[in-house]
Design a protein around this motif. Structure first.
Motif, PDB file in Angstrom:
ATOM      1  N   ARG A 104      -4.175  32.776 -22.654  1.00  0.00           N
ATOM      2  CA  ARG A 104      -3.910  33.123 -24.175  1.00  0.00           C
ATOM      3  C   ARG A 104      -5.228  33.018 -24.810  1.00  0.00           C
ATOM      4  O   ARG A 104      -6.205  32.638 -24.702  1.00  0.00           O
ATOM      5  CB  ARG A 104      -2.977  32.012 -24.965  1.00  0.00           C
ATOM      6  N   LYS A 105      -5.252  34.151 -25.908  1.00  0.00           N
ATOM      7  CA  LYS A 105      -6.497  34.395 -26.693  1.00  0.00           C
ATOM      8  C   LYS A 105      -6.146  34.221 -28.112  1.00  0.00           C
ATOM      9  O   LYS A 105      -4.927  34.534 -28.799  1.00  0.00           O
ATOM     10  CB  LYS A 105      -6.949  35.735 -26.441  1.00  0.00           C
ATOM     11  N   ARG A 145     -11.720  26.386 -21.502  1.00  0.00           N
ATOM     12  CA  ARG A 145     -11.762  27.213 -22.971  1.00  0.00           C
ATOM     13  C   ARG A 145     -12.990  27.922 -22.862  1.00  0.00           C
ATOM     14  O   ARG A 145     -14.236  27.481 -22.675  1.00  0.00           O
ATOM     15  CB  ARG A 145     -11.627  26.402 -24.046  1.00  0.00           C
ATOM     16  N   VAL A 151     -10.508  32.009 -25.527  1.00  0.00           N
ATOM     17  CA  VAL A 151      -9.468  32.269 -24.567  1.00  0.00           C
ATOM     18  C   VAL A 151      -9.466  31.187 -23.640  1.00  0.00           C
ATOM     19  O   VAL A 151     -10.329  30.422 -23.295  1.00  0.00           O
ATOM     20  CB  VAL A 151     -10.673  33.272 -23.633  1.00  0.00           C
ATOM     21  N   SER A 163     -15.214  31.003 -25.186  1.00  0.00           N
ATOM     22  CA  SER A 163     -15.530  31.620 -26.500  1.00  0.00           C
ATOM     23  C   SER A 163     -16.310  32.960 -26.159  1.00  0.00           C
ATOM     24  O   SER A 163     -17.249  32.850 -25.441  1.00  0.00           O
ATOM     25  CB  SER A 163     -16.050  30.876 -27.558  1.00  0.00           C
ATOM     26  N   GLU A 164     -16.034  33.879 -26.890  1.00  0.00           N
ATOM     27  CA  GLU A 164     -16.626  35.369 -26.696  1.00  0.00           C
ATOM     28  C   GLU A 164     -16.588  36.242 -28.012  1.00  0.00           C
ATOM     29  O   GLU A 164     -15.622  35.968 -28.692  1.00  0.00           O
ATOM     30  CB  GLU A 164     -16.141  36.033 -25.296  1.00  0.00           C
ATOM     31  N   GLN A 193     -13.517  35.110 -30.420  1.00  0.00           N
ATOM     32  CA  GLN A 193     -12.312  34.857 -29.692  1.00  0.00           C
ATOM     33  C   GLN A 193     -12.251  33.739 -28.733  1.00  0.00           C
ATOM     34  O   GLN A 193     -12.926  33.699 -27.905  1.00  0.00           O
ATOM     35  CB  GLN A 193     -11.940  36.104 -28.684  1.00  0.00           C
ATOM     36  N   GLN A 231      -8.008  33.726 -32.413  1.00  0.00           N
ATOM     37  CA  GLN A 231      -9.217  33.981 -33.105  1.00  0.00           C
ATOM     38  C   GLN A 231      -9.577  32.862 -33.817  1.00  0.00           C
ATOM     39  O   GLN A 231      -8.958  32.102 -34.401  1.00  0.00           O
ATOM     40  CB  GLN A 231      -8.703  35.046 -34.202  1.00  0.00           C
ATOM     41  N   THR A 262     -15.804  39.583 -29.769  1.00  0.00           N
ATOM     42  CA  THR A 262     -14.984  40.658 -29.615  1.00  0.00           C
ATOM     43  C   THR A 262     -14.944  41.187 -31.079  1.00  0.00           C
ATOM     44  O   THR A 262     -15.393  40.765 -32.140  1.00  0.00           O
ATOM     45  CB  THR A 262     -13.699  40.619 -29.079  1.00  0.00           C
TER      46      THR A 262
END
Length: 420
Positions: free
Chosen positions: A209-210, A168, A298, A170-171, A296, A212, A173
């Protein structure tokens, strides 16, 4: 805001902060948000009335679109403050899980009873004919007239280890804000990444998959157009027209008395960049003036593969044997598999130990292992020596489906010409 705060990410996804003097660490909880209502309200009151003249900003270049909101919103998401400072995605360490108990020693006596059928001359010839018929430039005459001199058969073992893991990241966006409801920190604290429940795809099937992250959304005016939704065209600087490329604005071509036909004597042409409007819709916010920033998640499901083919004395390429179809001899599938230590071929036992150790070292710090599967397959391999027109040739038959690898097959053709 906390001065000179350095956030650290530790195992289990907990976040701590350390003061400028290197004092004791404290866990940052939801209480961090108390007493900061005014700053959060500023996020909702950023929009301002713009006059017609003030609705377009002059940009001569395409600015880089921001992924994270400005640092003044640092205190908005205490569970992800490190992400605001880093400005990029980061892998979260998975929670530690207890391993299962090792399995008992296996008895291989029943497995050794498996035997691959003996290769005969008839089967060897049929395999070559099938191979030749699939090649447009190979003559089938050879396969029908050759004389088989020798069949050298050997059975190989192929070991495979598959490790299905989940990682996993996180970023930050963003997307244009269209005045829909905002799932921000005012609705609660954002969950840790490994606490977010998702549907796992079928085992050993890779997927990305992404999602929120709940309660991580922030609204901010678009940095590219400064919240105006449009900007002046860089081609015509807002004029809507540019100098005529044919007459260079002189309305007539050099040494010609008649007016320029391209611009009809006006000296200017409609700007092709903005279609004569003088401005362009901001590509970042799509004219909405605001951006919805959010974290997000990921999730990547990956199937790592380790393969090993036992040693053999024949000259068939190893890459062909790695893809060959085999007869299943042994299969072990579990959340964690343990090395094979008592297989009759020592190379297979050593490969099992090495493969499990490599996958464990590669995935332990960045992914969670969901399932492992190890198999042993028997791969038949036959070296066929045959005689044709006074010369000796060789071809190989490998796999349970009798694939053929011909080293120097005679009478091959290309565009009607014989290959010598």
């Amino acid at each position: 805001m906390f001065p000179f705060v350095v956030f650290k990410l530790v195992t289990m996804g907990l976040l701590f902060w350390e003061g400028p003097e290197g004092g004791p660490s404290e866990h940052i909880g939801p209480s961090t948000l108390e007493g900061q209502t005014s700053l959060w309200q500023d996020v909702w009151t950023m929009d301002r009335d713009l006059s017609e003249d003030d609705s377009v900003v002059d940009l001569s270049f395409e600015a880089e679109s921001p992924l994270a909101p400005p640092t003044e919103l640092l205190e908005r998401l205490p569970s992800y403050d490190w992400l605001l400072q880093a400005g990029r995605g980061q892998t979260f360490f998975p929670p530690l899980e207890a391993l299962g108990r090792p399995q008992e020693q296996r008895s291989w006596s029943s497995f050794l009873e498996h035997r691959v059928p003996v290769m005969t001359e008839e089967v060897a010839r049929e395999a070559l004919l099938s191979f030749v018929n699939s090649k447009c430039c190979y003559s089938s005459t050879v396969a029908g007239d050759l004389v088989i001199r020798e069949l050298n058969q050997q059975t190989l073992c192929r070991y495979r280890l598959e490790t299905f893991s989940e990682s996993r990241i996180s970023e930050w966006t963003f997307q244009p804000f269209t005045n829909h409801s905002v799932d921000g920190p005012q609705r609660g604290a954002s969950p840790r990444l490994w606490d977010i429940k998702v549907q796992v795809p079928p085992m050993f099937q890779e997927d990305i998959r992404k999602f929120q992250v709940p309660h991580s959304s922030l609204v901010k005016e678009c940095h590219k157009c400064h919240g105006r939704g449009r900007y002046k065209c860089s081609g015509c600087h807002g004029a809507g027209t540019v100098r005529c490329p044919s007459c260079c604005g002189a309305k007539r071509k050099a040494k010609q008395s008649r007016r320029c036909q391209l611009c009809a004597g006006s000296g200017r042409r409609r700007c092709s960049t903005c279609s004569g409007r003088g401005n362009k819709t901001c590509a970042t916010c799509k004219g909405e003036k605001k951006l919805l920033h959010f974290i997000q998640l990921v999730i990547m499901w990956k199937n790592s593969l380790f393969e090993f083919v036992s040693e053999h004395r024949l000259n068939c390429p190893r890459e062909l044997l790695a893809k060959a179809k085999g007869e299943n001899l042994f299969k072990d599938e579990n959340s964690v598999v343990y090395p094979i230590v008592d297989f009759p071929l020592r190379d297979i036992s050593l490969a099992s130990q090495r493969g499990i150790a490599e996958h464990s070292a590669a995935l332990a710090s960045r992914a969670r292992v969901l399932q492992q599967r190890q198999t042993i397959e028997l791969i038949p391999l036959t070296e066929v020596h045959y005689w044709y027109q006074g010369k000796t040739y060789v071809y190989y038959i490998y796999g349970t489906d009798h694939q053929v690898y011909a080293v120097d097959y005679p009478e091959r053709y290309c565009c009607g010409c014989t290959i010598v």
